[in-house]
Design a protein around this motif. Structure first.
Motif, PDB file in Angstrom:
ATOM      1  N   GLN A 119     -35.850  65.653  22.512  1.00 54.70           N
ATOM      2  CA  GLN A 119     -35.525  66.904  22.965  1.00 54.70           C
ATOM      3  C   GLN A 119     -35.148  66.572  24.338  1.00 54.70           C
ATOM      4  OE1 GLN A 119     -35.292  69.963  21.817  1.00 54.70           O
ATOM      5  NE2 GLN A 119     -35.846  69.118  19.848  1.00 54.70           N
ATOM      6  N   LEU A 120     -35.435  65.670  25.186  1.00 55.13           N
ATOM      7  CA  LEU A 120     -35.116  65.416  26.450  1.00 55.13           C
ATOM      8  C   LEU A 120     -33.553  64.764  26.388  1.00 55.13           C
ATOM      9  CD1 LEU A 120     -37.930  63.607  28.267  1.00 55.13           C
ATOM     10  CD2 LEU A 120     -36.894  65.937  28.886  1.00 55.13           C
ATOM     11  N   LEU A 121     -33.227  63.830  25.320  1.00 55.08           N
ATOM     12  CA  LEU A 121     -31.994  63.267  25.192  1.00 55.08           C
ATOM     13  C   LEU A 121     -31.184  64.303  24.749  1.00 55.08           C
ATOM     14  CD1 LEU A 121     -33.019  60.040  23.690  1.00 55.08           C
ATOM     15  CD2 LEU A 121     -31.832  60.301  26.018  1.00 55.08           C
ATOM     16  N   MET A 137     -22.369  67.066  28.364  1.00 53.76           N
ATOM     17  CA  MET A 137     -23.656  67.609  28.680  1.00 53.76           C
ATOM     18  C   MET A 137     -24.681  66.776  28.048  1.00 53.76           C
ATOM     19  SD  MET A 137     -23.471  70.034  30.700  1.00 53.76           S
ATOM     20  CE  MET A 137     -24.974  70.514  30.608  1.00 53.76           C
ATOM     21  N   LEU A 138     -24.406  65.957  26.989  1.00 54.77           N
ATOM     22  CA  LEU A 138     -25.134  65.188  26.199  1.00 54.77           C
ATOM     23  C   LEU A 138     -25.252  63.611  27.176  1.00 54.77           C
ATOM     24  CD1 LEU A 138     -24.294  65.566  22.486  1.00 54.77           C
ATOM     25  CD2 LEU A 138     -26.527  66.153  23.668  1.00 54.77           C
ATOM     26  N   MET A 139     -24.119  63.181  27.647  1.00 54.65           N
ATOM     27  CA  MET A 139     -24.335  62.093  28.525  1.00 54.65           C
ATOM     28  C   MET A 139     -25.328  62.478  29.830  1.00 54.65           C
ATOM     29  SD  MET A 139     -20.514  60.726  28.681  1.00 54.65           S
ATOM     30  CE  MET A 139     -19.379  62.119  28.565  1.00 54.65           C
ATOM     31  N   ALA A 140     -25.077  63.737  30.382  1.00 51.11           N
ATOM     32  CA  ALA A 140     -25.865  64.202  31.568  1.00 51.11           C
ATOM     33  C   ALA A 140     -27.396  64.101  31.077  1.00 51.11           C
ATOM     34  CB  ALA A 140     -25.573  65.584  31.676  1.00 51.11           C
ATOM     35  N   LEU A 165     -28.749  62.014  28.792  1.00 50.00           N
ATOM     36  CA  LEU A 165     -28.974  60.776  28.852  1.00 50.00           C
ATOM     37  C   LEU A 165     -29.308  60.328  30.342  1.00 50.00           C
ATOM     38  CD1 LEU A 165     -29.105  57.796  27.427  1.00 50.00           C
ATOM     39  CD2 LEU A 165     -26.930  57.646  27.646  1.00 50.00           C
ATOM     40  N   VAL A 166     -28.461  60.575  31.167  1.00 44.98           N
ATOM     41  CA  VAL A 166     -28.815  60.219  32.498  1.00 44.98           C
ATOM     42  C   VAL A 166     -30.093  60.843  33.173  1.00 44.98           C
ATOM     43  CG1 VAL A 166     -27.626  60.396  34.938  1.00 44.98           C
ATOM     44  CG2 VAL A 166     -26.359  59.540  32.933  1.00 44.98           C
ATOM     45  N   ASP A 167     -30.313  62.023  32.840  1.00 44.45           N
ATOM     46  CA  ASP A 167     -31.648  62.585  33.382  1.00 44.45           C
ATOM     47  C   ASP A 167     -32.779  62.111  32.623  1.00 44.45           C
ATOM     48  OD1 ASP A 167     -29.976  64.412  34.776  1.00 44.45           O
ATOM     49  OD2 ASP A 167     -30.216  66.140  33.357  1.00 44.45           O
ATOM     50  N   THR A 168     -32.642  61.683  31.446  1.00 45.39           N
ATOM     51  CA  THR A 168     -33.716  61.101  30.651  1.00 45.39           C
ATOM     52  C   THR A 168     -33.999  59.594  31.220  1.00 45.39           C
ATOM     53  OG1 THR A 168     -33.294  62.289  28.903  1.00 45.39           O
ATOM     54  CG2 THR A 168     -34.593  60.485  28.315  1.00 45.39           C
ATOM     55  N   ALA A 169     -32.991  58.816  31.559  1.00 43.20           N
ATOM     56  CA  ALA A 169     -33.121  57.644  31.997  1.00 43.20           C
ATOM     57  C   ALA A 169     -33.740  57.693  33.486  1.00 43.20           C
ATOM     58  CB  ALA A 169     -31.783  56.818  32.423  1.00 43.20           C
TER      59      ALA A 169
END
Length: 189
Positions: A50-52, A121-124, A126-130
């Motif tokens: 869900q985060l990703l 948005m999916l890239m964002a 990924l960055v937020d989850t990282a």
């Protein structure tokens, strides 16, 4: 205070229509997830999925694949349900906690959904989850479609990628477009 070990729910690793494991996790795999992901970050597999994909509205399925406790890595595949067009988006990320790093392995946005900022948005996500997991390295290998989206998002090629991929491909494309460019512009590029 939250007691991570006593609150850990092993039943959340049995799978469902929306969460699968490929292959099914052994007790050792579940214990590894508990120690390496749940205790430090409070995340179950579906939570990570869900985060990703937090920005993607609608139904989705999450698959945790190739969990390798020795290597400290696993793959997360997330697939959105088909839209009115009959196409579904999907993304695949590999998390390597020995690094720690994320590999943004694949992403497909259906034609009808392109130019709608879904990929960005999916890239964002990924960055937020990282950032939430304390991971400061994300590696990517962009294919023909989407490579410029990654650059616009702030990703830069490492030296090896620049020398052996970007420069070679840029030269090939410039030579293919030679008839459309003046000699001065071609030299400048």
């Amino acid at each position: 205070m939250w007691d991570a070990l006593n609150n850990f729910d092993r039943n959340r690793f049995s799978g469902s229509n929306l969460l699968t494991f490929d292959p099914p996790l052994s007790d050792d795999g579940i214990d590894w997830w508990r120690d390496q992901v749940y205790v430090p970050h409070g995340l179950y597999p579906d939570d990570l999925g869900q985060l990703l994909s937090a920005s993607a509205v609608g139904g989705k399925t999450v698959t945790i694949a190739d969990l390798n406790p020795r290597a400290g890595s696993f793959v997360v595949r997330i697939k959105g349900f088909p839209s009115d067009s009959g196409e579904a988006w999907w993304t695949q990320r590999k998390l390597d906690l020995s690094g720690p790093l994320f590999e943004a392995q694949r992403m497909l946005i259906p034609g009808a959904d392109q130019q709608q900022k879904k990929g960005r948005m999916l890239m964002a996500d990924l960055v937020d989850t990282a950032a939430r997991l304390g991971i400061n390295t994300i590696t990517i290998e962009a294919q023909d479609i989407g490579r410029y989206a990654w650059a616009r998002f702030g990703f830069v090629p490492d030296r090896s990628s620049w020398m052996w991929h970007v420069r070679i491909e840029a030269r090939r494309r410039l030579l293919a477009a030679r008839a459309e460019l003046s000699d001065d512009l071609l030299r400048a590029y």
